[in-house]
Design an enzyme around this catalytic site. Structure first.
Site, PDB file in Angstrom:
ATOM      1  CE  LYS A 267      -4.358  -1.651   1.818  1.00 34.28           C
ATOM      2  NZ  LYS A 267      -5.316  -1.680   2.905  1.00 34.28           N
TER       3      LYS A 267
ATOM      4  CE  LYS B  78     -14.047  -3.769   0.933  1.00 31.07           C
ATOM      5  NZ  LYS B  78     -13.906  -3.764   2.385  1.00 31.07           N
TER       6      LYS B  78
ATOM      7  CE  LYS C 284      -5.987  -8.062  -1.028  1.00 33.39           C
ATOM      8  NZ  LYS C 284      -6.142  -7.911   0.367  1.00 33.39           N
TER       9      LYS C 284
END
Ligand code: TYM
Length: 346
Positions: A115, A197, A194
């Site tokens: 991230k 969102k 994966k």
């Protein structure tokens, strides 16, 4: 919920609507566990603020997620559902656990690396995210944690944090075990990373049949199958993997054979999947509509959950503070002795 039941704890972020990865990787298992365990499930809004979020949209996202979870089958009579920020002890315990968490353990977390690489400016919240997750679980002395595969590293860190804290201050926290179900890692529609969102490769749990069909039409299948007449390989096809969760054995077998012999094309295969997916998820969509029409009921459930959780959480936190020598409510012996000494000397 009886005293001898093991405690299950898990959480989900309200950063967008629940998708099929959440459902197959976690929520479906959450529902199955409520009969056997004392289950506590949490909408982790404090985690969600470590990423991009809009304050105006947050209440709606929390509500929509609560609706999805209840509609997916979480029965508030048989488990506890609440919102993290309704129980301030989560943030307090996180601070305490920070004191036994090495910085190096946090910087090596895959999710943090992944991230932070995608953000220009990385907030400290993103780094400390797994410590808050550990606090969530340990606050309730959670023993079993149903999650998808992507959370295993955070779970291992939680165990490590519990071990370190117990070693330093006393045995308070059990080391929680992960519970991984059948859909441990659902891939996104591009079939590579994966379903997530933040990657925009999802199908919403509450998607209407039309939307399911639309989303699936763009899904990547066996990349080697270029023409309809090329035989396909179901083992490398993400659409076939999804059939595994939504179609019965007979359909799966038929699709598998006909794909390998180029007797069925990807469009028709997706059409079959869309139909089964739409049908399987129909009861969830219908329950969600009922719940959305009765928002007061949803908030009552969340408030009742928070009330129960505040009670458990404050007890655990009190014990932790006590063992750390914090928040003393009485005059400590040493202070009393000094005071007595000073008094007798005058
Ligand atoms: P979150 O909100 O990303 O996801 C919620 C749950 O869904 C699972 N999941 C998946 N499973 C399989 N395939 C996928 N593509 C997929 N995408 C998501 C996740 O593994 C998770 O179980 N850090 C957690 C939230 C959390 C938590 C906790 C979990 C906060 N505190 C305490 C357990 C215990 C998270 O980001 O979940």
């Amino acid at each position: 919920m009886s005293d001898d039941q093991k405690r299950v704890f898990s959480g989900i972020q309200p950063s967008g609507e629940a998708h099929l990865g959440n459902y197959l990787g976690a929520i479906r298992n959450w529902v199955e566990l409520v009969d056997e365990y004392d289950c506590i499930y949490c909408i982790v809004d404090l985690h969600a603020i470590t990423g991009d979020f809009e304050p105006d949209e947050m209440p709606r996202q929390v509500f929509d997620l609560a609706v999805s979870l209840l509609a997916a089958g979480l029965d508030p009579e048989r488990c506890t559902l609440f919102v993290q920020s309704d129980v301030p002890e989560h943030a307090e315990l996180m601070w305490i656990l920070n004191s036994v968490t090495p910085l190096g353990d946090l910087t090596r977390m895959t999710q943090f690396k992944d991230k932070s690489a995608r953000q220009e400016s990385v907030g400290a919240g993103l780094l400390n995210y797994p410590v808050l997750q550990a606090a969530d679980i340990l606050l309730y002395r959670g023993e079993l944690v149903p999650v998808g595969e992507d959370q295993l590293q955070h779970l291992e860190l939680t165990r490590e944090i519990a071990r370190r804290w117990n070693h330093r201050f006393g045995e308070v926290f059990p080391e929680p075990e992960p519970l991984i179900g059948g859909g441990a890692r659902i891939l996104g529609l591009e079939g590579v990373s994966k379903m997530s969102k933040s990657r925009g490769n999802t199908i919403r749990l509450l998607a209407e049949p039309e939307e399911i069909r639309d989303r699936l039409s763009a899904a990547v299948t066996d990349p080697a199958r270029v023409r309809l007449s090329d035989p396909g390989n179901p083992n490398v096809c993400n659409v076939f993997a999804l059939h595994g969760h939504f179609s019965d054995g007979e359909t799966r077998e038929e699709v598998e054979v006909r794909c390998q012999t180029a007797d069925i094309g990807c469009v028709a295969c997706k059409e079959r999947l869309a139909e089964n997916m739409g049908e399987q998820l129909r009861p969830i969509r219908e329950r969600a509509k009922e719940l959305k029409a009765n928002p007061d009921r949803v908030y009552q459930i969340l408030e009742a959950g928070a009330e129960r959780c505040r009670e458990i959480a404050s007890e655990t936190l009190e014990e932790a503070y006590e063992l750390m020598g914090l928040r003393r409510r009485h005059v400590p012996d040493a202070v009393r002795a000094d005071a007595d000494g000073a008094g007798s000397g005058s």
